[in-house]
Design a protein around this motif. Structure first.
Motif, mmCIF file in Angstrom:
data_model
loop_
_atom_site.group_PDB
_atom_site.id
_atom_site.type_symbol
_atom_site.label_atom_id
_atom_site.label_comp_id
_atom_site.label_asym_id
_atom_site.label_seq_id
_atom_site.Cartn_x
_atom_site.Cartn_y
_atom_site.Cartn_z
ATOM 1 N N THR A 51 39.680 -35.061 -19.502
ATOM 2 C CA THR A 51 38.960 -33.740 -20.715
ATOM 3 C C THR A 51 39.036 -35.086 -22.210
ATOM 4 O O THR A 51 38.044 -35.350 -22.976
ATOM 5 N N THR A 81 43.052 -31.633 -18.165
ATOM 6 C CA THR A 81 42.910 -31.889 -20.113
ATOM 7 C C THR A 81 43.399 -33.386 -19.530
ATOM 8 O O THR A 81 42.326 -33.934 -20.816
ATOM 9 N N GLU A 87 37.420 -38.248 -21.782
ATOM 10 C CA GLU A 87 35.588 -37.929 -22.127
ATOM 11 C C GLU A 87 35.646 -38.039 -23.037
ATOM 12 O O GLU A 87 34.605 -38.320 -24.098
ATOM 13 N N GLU A 88 36.481 -37.625 -24.561
ATOM 14 C CA GLU A 88 36.308 -37.266 -25.841
ATOM 15 C C GLU A 88 36.343 -38.490 -26.144
ATOM 16 O O GLU A 88 36.628 -38.336 -27.691
#
Length: 128
Positions: free
Chosen positions: A121, A118, A124-125
Motif C-alpha cells: 500500500t 502495508t 502504491e501510494e
C-alpha cells in the motif's frame, strides 16, 4: 549453610563465601532473565539461545578456569566467575535488547500478511 551440613565448618565457610559473592550479582541475574523472557515471548528464540551459550561457554567456563587455575584465588575463582558472568551477560543482554531488532519479529502468518499489505500500500501510494 549450617542448616544443610551443621557439623562441617569448612563447608559452612565455603558456602557463606559463595552466597556473599553471588549477592553482588543477583541483580544481573534478574536483568538477564527478564530480557531473555522478552526475547522468547517475542519469538526470538535464537537470541535467547545465543545469550545462554555466551553465558556458559564464552564467559563462565573460561572465567572459572582462568580464575581458579591461573590466579591466587584458587577455588574461590569459581565463585567469582559466577558474579562476573551474571553482570557481563546482563550488560550484553541489555544492550542487545535496547537495539530493538527483536521488535520486528512476526509470530503469525497473519502478522506477516499485514506487514506485506502495508508495504504494498505504501509503495502504491508513493509514500515509500
Amino acid at each position: 549453610m549450617a542448616f544443610f551440613i551443621p557439623e562441617d565448618n569448612s563447608v559452612i565457610n565455603k558456602g557463606a563465601q559463595f552466597v556473599q559473592m553471588m549477592c553482588l550479582s543477583w541483580g544481573g541475574i534478574g536483568v538477564q532473565l527478564c530480557i531473555v523472557a522478552a526475547f522468547r515471548a517475542s519469538g526470538n528464540m535464537l537470541n535467547a539461545m545465543i545469550i545462554a551459550l555466551l553465558s556458559q561457554c564464552v564467559v563462565q567456563f573460561p572465567a572459572a578456569y582462568i580464575l581458579s587455575n591461573h590466579t591466587l584465588l584458587g577455588d574461590q575463582g569459581i565463585w567469582y566467575s559466577f558474579a562476573i558472568t551474571n553482570i557481563t551477560i546482563a550488560l550484553i543482554a541489555f544492550a542487545w535488547f535496547m537495539r530493538g531488532a527483536w521488535k520486528k519479529t512476526r509470530l503469525t502468518k497473519e502478522d506477516k500478511h499485514i506487514v506485506q499489505v502495508t508495504r504494498e500500500t505504501l509503495i502504491e501510494e508513493g509514500t515509500r
